[in-house]
Motif scaffolding. Structure first.
Motif, PDB file in Angstrom:
ATOM      1  N   VAL A  65       0.989  -1.205   0.013  1.00  0.00           N
ATOM      2  CA  VAL A  65       0.048  -0.002  -0.131  1.00  0.00           C
ATOM      3  C   VAL A  65       0.719   1.196   0.054  1.00  0.00           C
ATOM      4  O   VAL A  65       0.223   2.528  -0.075  1.00  0.00           O
ATOM      5  CB  VAL A  65      -0.967   0.001   1.138  1.00  0.00           C
ATOM      6  N   ARG A  66       2.240   1.286  -0.264  1.00  0.00           N
ATOM      7  CA  ARG A  66       3.063   2.403   0.165  1.00  0.00           C
ATOM      8  C   ARG A  66       3.556   2.777  -1.375  1.00  0.00           C
ATOM      9  O   ARG A  66       4.610   3.136  -1.116  1.00  0.00           O
ATOM     10  CB  ARG A  66       4.121   1.893   1.270  1.00  0.00           C
ATOM     11  N   GLY A  67       3.094   2.216  -2.212  1.00  0.00           N
ATOM     12  CA  GLY A  67       3.515   2.860  -3.555  1.00  0.00           C
ATOM     13  C   GLY A  67       4.666   1.971  -4.322  1.00  0.00           C
ATOM     14  O   GLY A  67       5.069   2.325  -5.327  1.00  0.00           O
ATOM     15  N   LEU A  68       5.001   0.888  -3.619  1.00  0.00           N
ATOM     16  CA  LEU A  68       5.992   0.142  -4.265  1.00  0.00           C
ATOM     17  C   LEU A  68       5.340  -0.772  -5.546  1.00  0.00           C
ATOM     18  O   LEU A  68       4.009  -0.878  -5.457  1.00  0.00           O
ATOM     19  CB  LEU A  68       6.758  -1.010  -3.342  1.00  0.00           C
ATOM     20  N   LEU A  69       6.240  -1.077  -6.599  1.00  0.00           N
ATOM     21  CA  LEU A  69       5.680  -1.621  -7.468  1.00  0.00           C
ATOM     22  C   LEU A  69       6.619  -3.134  -8.151  1.00  0.00           C
ATOM     23  O   LEU A  69       7.899  -2.988  -7.777  1.00  0.00           O
ATOM     24  CB  LEU A  69       5.741  -0.696  -8.607  1.00  0.00           C
ATOM     25  N   ASP A 120      -2.655   3.517  -5.254  1.00  0.00           N
ATOM     26  CA  ASP A 120      -3.315   4.291  -6.246  1.00  0.00           C
ATOM     27  C   ASP A 120      -2.499   4.807  -7.280  1.00  0.00           C
ATOM     28  O   ASP A 120      -2.852   4.460  -8.339  1.00  0.00           O
ATOM     29  CB  ASP A 120      -4.539   4.988  -5.686  1.00  0.00           C
ATOM     30  N   GLN A 121      -1.608   5.526  -6.816  1.00  0.00           N
ATOM     31  CA  GLN A 121      -0.532   6.239  -7.584  1.00  0.00           C
ATOM     32  C   GLN A 121       0.328   5.042  -8.350  1.00  0.00           C
ATOM     33  O   GLN A 121       0.790   5.410  -9.442  1.00  0.00           O
ATOM     34  CB  GLN A 121       0.545   7.140  -6.969  1.00  0.00           C
ATOM     35  N   ALA A 122       0.562   4.171  -7.717  1.00  0.00           N
ATOM     36  CA  ALA A 122       1.351   2.896  -8.435  1.00  0.00           C
ATOM     37  C   ALA A 122       0.745   2.105  -9.243  1.00  0.00           C
ATOM     38  O   ALA A 122       1.157   1.892 -10.367  1.00  0.00           O
ATOM     39  CB  ALA A 122       2.056   2.158  -7.148  1.00  0.00           C
ATOM     40  N   ALA A 123      -0.505   1.928  -9.099  1.00  0.00           N
ATOM     41  CA  ALA A 123      -1.362   1.215 -10.106  1.00  0.00           C
ATOM     42  C   ALA A 123      -1.682   2.066 -11.276  1.00  0.00           C
ATOM     43  O   ALA A 123      -1.864   1.392 -12.454  1.00  0.00           O
ATOM     44  CB  ALA A 123      -2.811   0.952  -9.570  1.00  0.00           C
ATOM     45  N   LYS A 124      -1.602   3.411 -11.407  1.00  0.00           N
ATOM     46  CA  LYS A 124      -1.523   4.130 -12.799  1.00  0.00           C
ATOM     47  C   LYS A 124      -0.278   3.904 -13.562  1.00  0.00           C
ATOM     48  O   LYS A 124      -0.303   4.164 -14.840  1.00  0.00           O
ATOM     49  CB  LYS A 124      -1.695   5.567 -12.338  1.00  0.00           C
ATOM     50  N   LEU A 125       0.740   3.342 -13.020  1.00  0.00           N
ATOM     51  CA  LEU A 125       1.946   3.246 -13.753  1.00  0.00           C
ATOM     52  C   LEU A 125       2.119   1.893 -14.271  1.00  0.00           C
ATOM     53  O   LEU A 125       2.911   1.562 -14.991  1.00  0.00           O
ATOM     54  CB  LEU A 125       3.230   3.633 -12.843  1.00  0.00           C
ATOM     55  N   THR A 126       1.059   1.041 -14.006  1.00  0.00           N
ATOM     56  CA  THR A 126       1.308  -0.452 -14.305  1.00  0.00           C
ATOM     57  C   THR A 126       1.438  -0.750 -15.862  1.00  0.00           C
ATOM     58  O   THR A 126       0.504   0.068 -16.499  1.00  0.00           O
ATOM     59  CB  THR A 126       0.216  -1.447 -13.783  1.00  0.00           C
ATOM     60  N   GLY A 127       2.454  -1.279 -16.374  1.00  0.00           N
ATOM     61  CA  GLY A 127       2.686  -1.438 -17.824  1.00  0.00           C
ATOM     62  C   GLY A 127       3.275  -0.699 -18.677  1.00  0.00           C
ATOM     63  O   GLY A 127       3.577  -0.795 -19.783  1.00  0.00           O
TER      64      GLY A 127
END
Length: 171
Positions: free
Chosen positions: A15-19, A65-72
């Motif tokens: 939940v802390r923005g790691l990808l 949420d911010q991290a999910a926008k960068l997926t792919g």
């Protein structure tokens, strides 16, 4: 300036923005050393820190949420930021772009515009006097790649180059 695909951002982790990070570099932890990294269009700068276990922290990303926008997002580095291959037989596919494609008898087939791979194997996209030619990037069809000499020798299969038929419009 040529750019090379060096990685891809995966799904969020925690939940802390790691990808998750898929690095295509020899040392996955060194991907950030080739920065600044950009997206496919080259318009978005992405500063990241590679972490163990295939994870990454991206500058400015603090939650899931911010991290999910960068997926792919595919990550690119400038070609000149990458080290030269250690083996003289190795090269980056982007180094082929712009080289002449010569037939085995020395005739110019055209200039390599791109090397593309859509999952079934790489192929050369060659622009020549007869238009665009696509050749599979295999040892049989491309027996010589000489980056130092700035040339590629191709042996196109007969079915790739089709001579114009009588009565057909070349346009």
């Amino acid at each position: 300036m040529k750019r090379v695909l060096v990685g891809e951002i995966g799904r969020p982790h925690g939940v802390r923005g790691l990808l998750r990070l898929r690095a295509f570099t020899a040392d996955p932890m060194a991907i950030a050393n080739y920065g600044p990294l950009t997206d496919a269009e080259g318009t978005r700068r992405i500063a990241l820190t590679a972490l163990p276990d295939g994870l990454a922290r991206i500058e400015g990303v603090a939650d899931r949420d911010q991290a999910a926008k960068l997926t792919g997002i595919k990550l690119y580095a400038e070609r000149d930021r990458l080290p030269p291959p250690e083996d003289p037989e190795e090269f980056f596919l982007c180094d082929l772009e712009g080289l002449p494609a010569l037939t085995e008898d020395g005739a110019t087939l055209g200039t390599i515009r791109a090397v593309e791979d859509h999952g079934a194997g790489a192929f050369l996209v060659i622009d020549g006097p007869a238009g665009e030619v696509l050749l599979p990037f295999t040892k049989k069809v491309v027996p010589v790649v000489d980056i130092a000499a700035g040339r590629v020798v191709v042996a196109p299969p007969a079915e790739v180059i089709v001579a114009p038929q009588a009565g057909e419009d070349a346009a």
